[in-house]
Design a protein around this motif. Structure first.
Motif, PDB file in Angstrom:
ATOM      1  N   LEU A 150       0.888  -1.161   0.028  1.00 23.47           N
ATOM      2  CA  LEU A 150       0.060   0.069   0.019  1.00 23.47           C
ATOM      3  C   LEU A 150       0.885   1.152  -0.162  1.00 23.47           C
ATOM      4  CD1 LEU A 150      -2.698  -1.026   2.663  1.00 23.47           C
ATOM      5  CD2 LEU A 150      -3.068  -0.702   0.141  1.00 23.47           C
ATOM      6  N   SER A 151       1.888   1.169   0.487  1.00 21.52           N
ATOM      7  CA  SER A 151       2.752   2.313   0.775  1.00 21.52           C
ATOM      8  C   SER A 151       3.271   2.630  -0.691  1.00 21.52           C
ATOM      9  CB  SER A 151       4.080   2.071   1.743  1.00 21.52           C
ATOM     10  OG  SER A 151       4.722   3.321   1.781  1.00 21.52           O
ATOM     11  N   SER A 152       3.837   1.373  -1.060  1.00 27.82           N
ATOM     12  CA  SER A 152       4.512   1.677  -2.468  1.00 27.82           C
ATOM     13  C   SER A 152       3.654   2.028  -3.474  1.00 27.82           C
ATOM     14  CB  SER A 152       4.882   0.320  -2.918  1.00 27.82           C
ATOM     15  OG  SER A 152       5.542   0.130  -4.113  1.00 27.82           O
ATOM     16  N   MET A 153       2.257   1.567  -3.375  1.00 30.33           N
ATOM     17  CA  MET A 153       1.186   2.145  -4.326  1.00 30.33           C
ATOM     18  C   MET A 153       0.806   3.493  -4.078  1.00 30.33           C
ATOM     19  SD  MET A 153      -1.574  -1.275  -4.346  1.00 30.33           S
ATOM     20  CE  MET A 153      -2.506  -0.266  -5.169  1.00 30.33           C
ATOM     21  N   SER A 154       1.009   3.854  -2.772  1.00 30.96           N
ATOM     22  CA  SER A 154       0.516   5.235  -2.668  1.00 30.96           C
ATOM     23  C   SER A 154       1.837   6.274  -3.066  1.00 30.96           C
ATOM     24  CB  SER A 154       0.646   5.314  -0.991  1.00 30.96           C
ATOM     25  OG  SER A 154       0.394   6.840  -0.517  1.00 30.96           O
ATOM     26  N   LYS A 155       2.955   5.644  -2.837  1.00 29.24           N
ATOM     27  CA  LYS A 155       3.983   6.431  -3.305  1.00 29.24           C
ATOM     28  C   LYS A 155       4.020   6.634  -4.931  1.00 29.24           C
ATOM     29  CE  LYS A 155       7.334   5.459   0.640  1.00 29.24           C
ATOM     30  NZ  LYS A 155       8.642   4.870   0.499  1.00 29.24           N
ATOM     31  N   GLU A 156       3.675   5.377  -5.805  1.00 28.93           N
ATOM     32  CA  GLU A 156       3.580   5.339  -7.001  1.00 28.93           C
ATOM     33  C   GLU A 156       2.421   6.516  -7.541  1.00 28.93           C
ATOM     34  OE1 GLU A 156       4.388   4.773 -10.838  1.00 28.93           O
ATOM     35  OE2 GLU A 156       5.290   4.653  -9.244  1.00 28.93           O
ATOM     36  N   VAL A 157       1.294   6.590  -6.781  1.00 26.72           N
ATOM     37  CA  VAL A 157       0.291   7.181  -7.139  1.00 26.72           C
ATOM     38  C   VAL A 157       0.730   8.723  -6.880  1.00 26.72           C
ATOM     39  CG1 VAL A 157      -2.152   8.084  -6.489  1.00 26.72           C
ATOM     40  CG2 VAL A 157      -1.794   5.599  -6.743  1.00 26.72           C
ATOM     41  N   HIS A 158       0.992   8.796  -5.793  1.00 26.98           N
ATOM     42  CA  HIS A 158       1.642  10.438  -5.636  1.00 26.98           C
ATOM     43  C   HIS A 158       2.718  10.603  -6.466  1.00 26.98           C
ATOM     44  CE1 HIS A 158       4.239  13.611  -3.560  1.00 26.98           C
ATOM     45  NE2 HIS A 158       3.033  13.751  -3.058  1.00 26.98           N
TER      46      HIS A 158
END
Length: 369
Positions: free
Chosen positions: A63-71
């Motif tokens: 989720l953190s990785s996905m959040s960073k990617e989305v950001h």
């Protein structure tokens, strides 16, 4: 068969299901529940907890990785959007600057075409003397005991006449009609027979029982395909109670008026004419023709009204402000009495020829001679 022994299951006084510390062993667990031994259950639980922890940790990292990617993608998209907006703004600005430049060029051209107050060449004393000489022939006088009336459209096509029209039997020459004949129609409605001449159109835009049209050019001297004013007068009844000349022939009026004979000229009670091309004041041939035409008119006619056509320019001729297009009403001194006047032009009867522009102020239209 073996009988049950109350002492069975013990050895040396020690219970097999209990370790020396008094804790239950595996044998006790098996004896009590019949399911997984407690140690296995505990280990299973520990493994399950580890797995859950790993899953949660992995999920959190994901989720953190996905959040960073989305950001990151949002930041990238936001940057791209900002760059695109900047590019579009630059294009709009460039278009705006280009269009404004084009509009200023057009405005310059219109101002030069319509309201020119300086010449391409320096004004000369000779040009000033010439325009003042011609202007003296246009000095308006006042009709004695008589008013004026507007005939025709509210804007281009309407002209001012002395308010003395024949009740019946009047006729008029209308030279140059193009697509505007409101003056002709109103005069026809007033009982005048109208003789139209225009070689640039195939027929009048409005039909009327009292209008006669000829696709013929008005010329200064007899020529094939054309007609002089004297020749046009041949179609007018000798018994006409009144005869009026209206002329708008785009610059040919100078030669035509210069060439008209005095007998033909004397037949008209009123003349309303639009004069063109005053900018040619520096041209010797043009000036001589204009001077001769106005001198001929001045011998038997007085000016009673002037109006600048605002489709033309207000031009500085020899540093004298003068309209390039001038509508003038003349009356025959044998038919009308006039006196010196101080009227200001335009008057309440006048309307701007071009309705989206103000009229050109002429004042009293009197110049030093």
């Amino acid at each position: 068969m073996m009988a049950e022994n109350p002492a069975a299951g013990t050895a040396n006084g020690i219970d097999e299901g209990t370790n020396p510390a008094g804790e239950k062993g595996q044998g006790g667990a098996c004896a009590e529940g019949g399911g997984l031994p407690s140690e296995i259950a505990r280990k299973f639980q520990e493994h399950e907890n580890v797995v859950r922890s790993l899953v949660n940790e992995t999920r959190g990292e994901l989720l953190s990785s996905m959040s960073k990617e989305v950001h990151r993608q949002f930041h990238v998209n936001q940057t791209a959007l900002a760059q695109e907006m900047q590019r579009q703004l630059e294009l709009v600005h460039q278009h705006f600057v280009t269009e404004m430049h084009r509009q200023f060029v057009l405005l310059d051209q219109r101002l030069e075409d319509r309201f020119t107050f300086s010449s391409q060449t320096p004004p000369t004393a000779d040009e000033q003397a010439r325009i003042l000489e011609l202007a003296a022939h246009f000095a308006p006088k006042r009709l004695r005991g008589l008013g004026k009336v507007r005939i025709g459209a509210d804007h281009d096509g309407g002209y001012i006449l002395a308010d003395r029209l024949a009740d019946s039997g009047g006729e008029a020459l209308s030279l140059g009609v193009a697509d505007e004949v409101s003056w002709d129609v109103e005069m026809a409605e007033a009982g005048y027979l109208i003789h139209q001449y225009d070689h640039t159109v195939d027929g009048p835009p409005s039909e009327h029982v009292s209008i006669r049209f000829a696709k013929t050019k008005i010329v200064a001297v007899p020529e094939s395909g054309g007609a002089t004013i004297a020749e046009a007068l041949a179609a007018v009844s000798v018994d006409a109670t009144d005869l009026i000349l209206k002329m708008d022939i785009e610059g040919d009026e100078w030669q035509v008026l210069e060439g008209i004979d005095d007998v033909s000229l004397s037949r008209f009670s009123q003349i309303v004419c639009e004069f063109h091309e005053f900018r040619q004041i520096g041209d010797d041939a043009w000036f001589q023709t204009a001077r001769a035409a106005l001198e001929k008119l001045s011998r038997s006619f007085d000016v009673v009204h002037v109006h600048a056509n605002n489709y033309g320019a207000l031009t500085a001729l020899g540093n004298v402000p003068f309209p390039d297009l001038l509508e003038v009403t003349f009356v025959n001194r044998d038919r009308f009495e006039t006196e010196e006047g101080t009227e200001y032009f335009p008057t309440s009867l006048d309307r701007p020829n071009r309705g989206d522009r103000p009229d050109i102020f002429l004042g009293t239209f009197r110049f030093p001679s």
